[in-house]
Write an enzyme that holds these catalytic residues in place. Sequence first.
Site, short mmCIF file in Angstrom:
data_model
loop_
_atom_site.label_atom_id
_atom_site.label_comp_id
_atom_site.label_asym_id
_atom_site.label_seq_id
_atom_site.Cartn_x
_atom_site.Cartn_y
_atom_site.Cartn_z
N SER A 11 0.85 -1.18 0.00
CA SER A 11 0.00 0.00 0.00
C SER A 11 0.90 1.24 0.00
O SER A 11 2.11 1.12 -0.21
CB SER A 11 -0.87 -0.06 1.24
OG SER A 11 -1.92 0.82 1.09
N GLU A 70 2.98 11.21 -9.94
CA GLU A 70 1.91 10.69 -10.82
C GLU A 70 0.55 10.89 -10.16
O GLU A 70 0.48 11.03 -8.94
CB GLU A 70 2.07 9.16 -10.99
CG GLU A 70 3.37 8.75 -11.58
CD GLU A 70 3.74 7.31 -11.20
OE1 GLU A 70 2.89 6.59 -10.62
OE2 GLU A 70 4.88 6.93 -11.46
N LYS A 101 -2.86 9.79 -8.45
CA LYS A 101 -3.27 8.62 -7.68
C LYS A 101 -4.69 8.27 -8.14
O LYS A 101 -5.66 8.91 -7.74
CB LYS A 101 -3.23 8.90 -6.19
CG LYS A 101 -3.53 7.67 -5.35
CD LYS A 101 -3.27 7.94 -3.88
CE LYS A 101 -3.46 6.72 -3.01
NZ LYS A 101 -4.66 5.95 -3.27
N ASP A 145 -8.19 6.54 -8.58
CA ASP A 145 -9.11 5.96 -7.62
C ASP A 145 -9.90 4.84 -8.29
O ASP A 145 -11.03 5.02 -8.72
CB ASP A 145 -10.04 7.07 -7.11
CG ASP A 145 -10.67 6.68 -5.79
OD1 ASP A 145 -10.28 5.65 -5.23
OD2 ASP A 145 -11.55 7.42 -5.33
N ARG A 172 -5.54 -6.89 -6.94
CA ARG A 172 -4.59 -6.64 -5.86
C ARG A 172 -4.85 -7.59 -4.68
O ARG A 172 -3.93 -8.07 -4.04
CB ARG A 172 -4.73 -5.19 -5.38
CG ARG A 172 -3.80 -4.87 -4.23
CD ARG A 172 -3.88 -3.41 -3.83
NE ARG A 172 -2.89 -3.13 -2.80
CZ ARG A 172 -3.07 -3.36 -1.50
NH1 ARG A 172 -4.21 -3.87 -1.09
NH2 ARG A 172 -2.13 -3.08 -0.64
N GLU A 195 -3.67 0.57 -12.36
CA GLU A 195 -5.00 0.78 -11.81
C GLU A 195 -6.02 0.71 -12.94
O GLU A 195 -5.83 1.33 -13.99
CB GLU A 195 -5.02 2.17 -11.16
CG GLU A 195 -6.10 2.36 -10.14
CD GLU A 195 -5.68 1.87 -8.74
OE1 GLU A 195 -4.60 1.27 -8.59
OE2 GLU A 195 -6.47 2.09 -7.81
N TYR A 226 1.67 1.91 -13.68
CA TYR A 226 2.59 2.84 -13.05
C TYR A 226 3.80 2.19 -12.40
O TYR A 226 4.60 2.87 -11.78
CB TYR A 226 1.86 3.73 -12.04
CG TYR A 226 0.88 3.02 -11.13
CD1 TYR A 226 1.33 2.11 -10.18
CD2 TYR A 226 -0.49 3.25 -11.24
CE1 TYR A 226 0.45 1.45 -9.36
CE2 TYR A 226 -1.39 2.59 -10.41
CZ TYR A 226 -0.91 1.69 -9.47
OH TYR A 226 -1.78 1.03 -8.66
N LYS A 264 -2.68 13.02 -0.33
CA LYS A 264 -4.14 12.92 -0.47
C LYS A 264 -4.75 14.31 -0.58
O LYS A 264 -4.45 15.18 0.25
CB LYS A 264 -4.72 12.21 0.76
CG LYS A 264 -4.19 10.80 0.95
CD LYS A 264 -4.91 9.81 0.12
CE LYS A 264 -6.13 9.34 0.86
NZ LYS A 264 -6.70 8.13 0.28
N CYS A 275 -48.85 18.50 -6.95
CA CYS A 275 -47.86 19.14 -7.81
C CYS A 275 -47.78 20.65 -7.51
O CYS A 275 -48.80 21.33 -7.49
CB CYS A 275 -48.26 18.92 -9.26
SG CYS A 275 -47.24 19.85 -10.42
N CYS A 278 -49.42 22.39 -10.85
CA CYS A 278 -50.82 22.27 -11.26
C CYS A 278 -51.71 21.70 -10.15
O CYS A 278 -52.90 21.52 -10.35
CB CYS A 278 -50.93 21.41 -12.51
SG CYS A 278 -50.47 19.70 -12.21
N CYS A 338 -45.99 13.96 -10.92
CA CYS A 338 -47.24 14.58 -11.31
C CYS A 338 -47.63 13.92 -12.62
O CYS A 338 -46.86 13.93 -13.57
CB CYS A 338 -47.02 16.08 -11.51
SG CYS A 338 -48.35 16.85 -12.45
N CYS A 393 -49.72 19.47 -17.29
CA CYS A 393 -49.13 20.28 -16.21
C CYS A 393 -48.23 21.37 -16.83
O CYS A 393 -47.33 21.06 -17.61
CB CYS A 393 -48.32 19.36 -15.30
SG CYS A 393 -47.22 20.25 -14.19
#
Length: 704
Positions: free
Chosen positions: A101, A135, A137, A139, A158, A196, A248, A344, A438, A441, A456, A461
Site C-alpha cells: 500500500s 503521478e 493517484k 481511484d 490486488r 490501476e 505505473y 491525499k 404538484c 398544477c 405529477c 401540467c
Amino acid sequence: MNENLNEIVNFSRQVLQNEVAINDAQKLKLLVDAIRFHEWRYYILNEPILSDTEYDFLFKKLEETEKIHPSWKVINSPTDRVGLDITENARQIGHLRPMLSLANSYNEHDLLDFDMQIKKLLKINVEDDIEYSVEPKYDGGGISLVYEDDQLIRGVTRGDGASGEEITNNVKSIRSIPLYAPFSKLGIKIIEIRGEAIISAENFKKVNQKRLEQGEPLFANARNAATGGLRTKDPKDTESRKMDAFIYTVSFAADHQNNDVLDTFKTQFETISAIGRLGIKIPSEGRKLCRNIREVIDFCHLWQEQRGQFPYDIDGMVIKLNRIDYQRQIGATAHHPRWAIAFKFQAKQAATRLLEVEYQVGKIGSITPVGKLEPVSLAGVTISSVSLHNEEFIKSRDLRLGDMVVVERAGDVIPYIVKPLTDVRTGIEQEIIFPTSCPSCHTPLVRQESEAAWRCINPNCPEQLKQRLIFFASKDAMDIDGFGKSIIEKFVELGWLKSFTDIYRLKEDKIAQLEGFGKKSAENLIAAINKSKSNPIHRLLHALSIHHVGKKVSKLLVENIESLFDLSKASKEDIETIKDIGPIVAQNVYNYFREPANIEMLRELESLGVNMQAISGDRKVISDNSNHYLYGKTILFTGTLHRMGRKEAQEKAEALGAKNLSAVSSNLNILVVGENAGSKLKKAKDLGSIEIWSEDEFLQKIEN
Ligand code: IVH
C-alpha cells in the site's frame, strides 16, 4: 510502436479499398499488426487514424481470414478479446512480489518530512536536491499483469497484497491493455507490471445512462463500477463498463536465463516512459519529473486545485523517489515502500445551513426536492443549492429545515449533502414535509413502487410542459440554435407556446416586436426553428421526452424503420426484439405510440413540415437514395466546419450512401473543405481528379 507507421497505414488503406494482392498467410500477419497498431492509436494515444467503421472492417477481415485458416491464428490475436469465457470460480494467485500500500501525506509539511526522511536514510545532505517522479493517484482497482514472451498471460486483482483473484479474461476485455507488447526488445522474457483499472468520468456517465435506460440499478461511483468490473464473472460485463487501465510500476522482470533484470530501468520516470514506448498505457496528464521536493509540492497543489479537470477520478498524487537504486537501498516496511508516498487531496467538505426546500417539476413530472443553502465556498466554487434527490433521501438522513449540514462535491462535479450535524441542533429546526400535490398544477402526486420519485401525472401540467419545451429545443434534442430556456419561458408566459407544435407556428413579425428582439434576431430564430424540421428522426424521438428514451435508445429505435409512425404499428414484443432495448423502455415507447393524442400531435408536426421519415442519418441502409448525387461516392471532410460538426456531416453523407474516407488518394471523389484546411486540400488539388466543395456546397447538395 511508430517505426512502420507508413507501412501499416498504407496496408490498412489497401485492405479498406480491397486492393491487397498478397497471400492469406501474409495478410493475416499484417492484419494483426495493423489492428494492434490502430488499437494503440485509439485506446492508448487517443489519436485514431481510422474511423470506427474502417476499424470494424479490418477486424472483420481478420476474423474472416482466421476462419478460413484456423491453425494460423496467432496467440492473443485481437479477435481473442471477444467472446471470452465466463470465470466461474476465480483462482487465487500469489503475486510475484507483494503489492504494497502507500503511506499518506496531507500537506506541505508532511511532504517536507518525507523528503527529510529519505535524505536521512540515504545519508544525503539535507540541502541537496533529490528527484521525484510524481503521478496521479487513480481511484480505481489495483491490477497486476504478467507478460511472458511478449504475450499477456495473466491478470490478477490486488487482493490482500500477497495474493489476488485471477481475472485474465476480464483484463483481456479492457481495450487499453494490450494482449501483446514487445518486452523482448528490452531483453525481458517475463515481466509483472502493475497499475490501476478505472473508468473515466465521461464513460462513467455513459455507462450509468445506459443502465438507466435499461432499467438496471445505477453504480454509485466510478470506483465501485471499476472494481466490480474487474471481479465480475462475465468479461462482457467488464467490456460494457468501458474501463481503462494505467500502468505505473514494473515489479518484476527476468530475462531468458531467469536473471532478475529489474535494473534495466534506472529511474521510475524512465521505466514508465520505456513501457509506454512498447504500447502500454501509462499516466500522461499529471505525471512529472520534479527536480526537488519544492517542485513536488507545487505540482501537488496545482493538481489539488484543478483535479476537477482531470478526466478520471483521482484522490491524490503519488510521489516516488526517482532513482531505482535509491529505492532498493531504502526498501519497504511490511505495509508500504519507504520511497513513495501518497499526497491525499483535501476532502472537499464544508458545513452550511439548509434554509429551505424547493420542489422542481421535471419534464416527465418527477418531483425533485432542491435544498437552498446559505452560500458556502467549496473547493473554489460557491454552492447555494443542492439536489436532495427524493423523499427517501431526506427521510433516511433525517434532514430538517434550518439544519447545519455537511456538503461535499462528489467527483468534483455535483455537490451533495453528506449528513446533518445533529449535535448542533437548537430545537427550532423543522421537519421537511414532502408535498402531496404538484407545486405547478396541484394534481395529487403518485409514486410507483419501483420508482423513488413522486410524479405529477397530469399530461397538461404547465411546468412539465415548459420543461419539455426547453428540452425539445435543446442541443441534445432538436438543437434549435438560440432557443434557450429564458426565451422559451418568455414565450410560454405570453401564451405562445402550449405544445411542441406551437414552436413551428411562431410568427417572425410578432417575435421581432418583443423587447430584446429585433428583426434580425427574430429572423435567425425562425430560421433555426425551420432548420430543425429536417432533423433526423432520432432527434425528434429523443425530443419527445418519453421516459427512459435517451439519445442512444432513440437511435436504436429508429434504425430499422421508415417513418416515425412505424412505431405506432409495432407491438411491445417487436420493440423488445431490438438489440439493447429492455422491457421497460419497450413498454414506455409502446404506451406513447398508442396514445391517440400523441399521434395527433406528431401528425400536426408533420403537417407543419417536421420530418418524420428516416432519410437523414437514421437508417444505416437507405434504399431510396440510389439516385442521390452522393450515393456510392467517397467523401472526406477536412478543416473546421461551421454549420455542423464533422461527425454529423459524415453521418449525413453516409446516410445518403456515400463512404467516408480518412485520407486523400486517387480513390477519393469529393473533398469538403472547411476553414483552415491544410495538406489534404493541397494534395487533392495536386491529384486534380477530386471535386472540391465548400461546406455550403455540401449543404446544398444534401438538401437537394
Ligand atoms: S504505486 C509500491 N502509483 O493506490 C507502490 N499506486 O493507496 C504502491 N494507486 O495500492 C503503488 N495510483 O492501487 C501507485 N500512480 C500510482 C497509483 C497507485 C493509484 C493505488 C494503488 C495502491 C493504492 C495505495
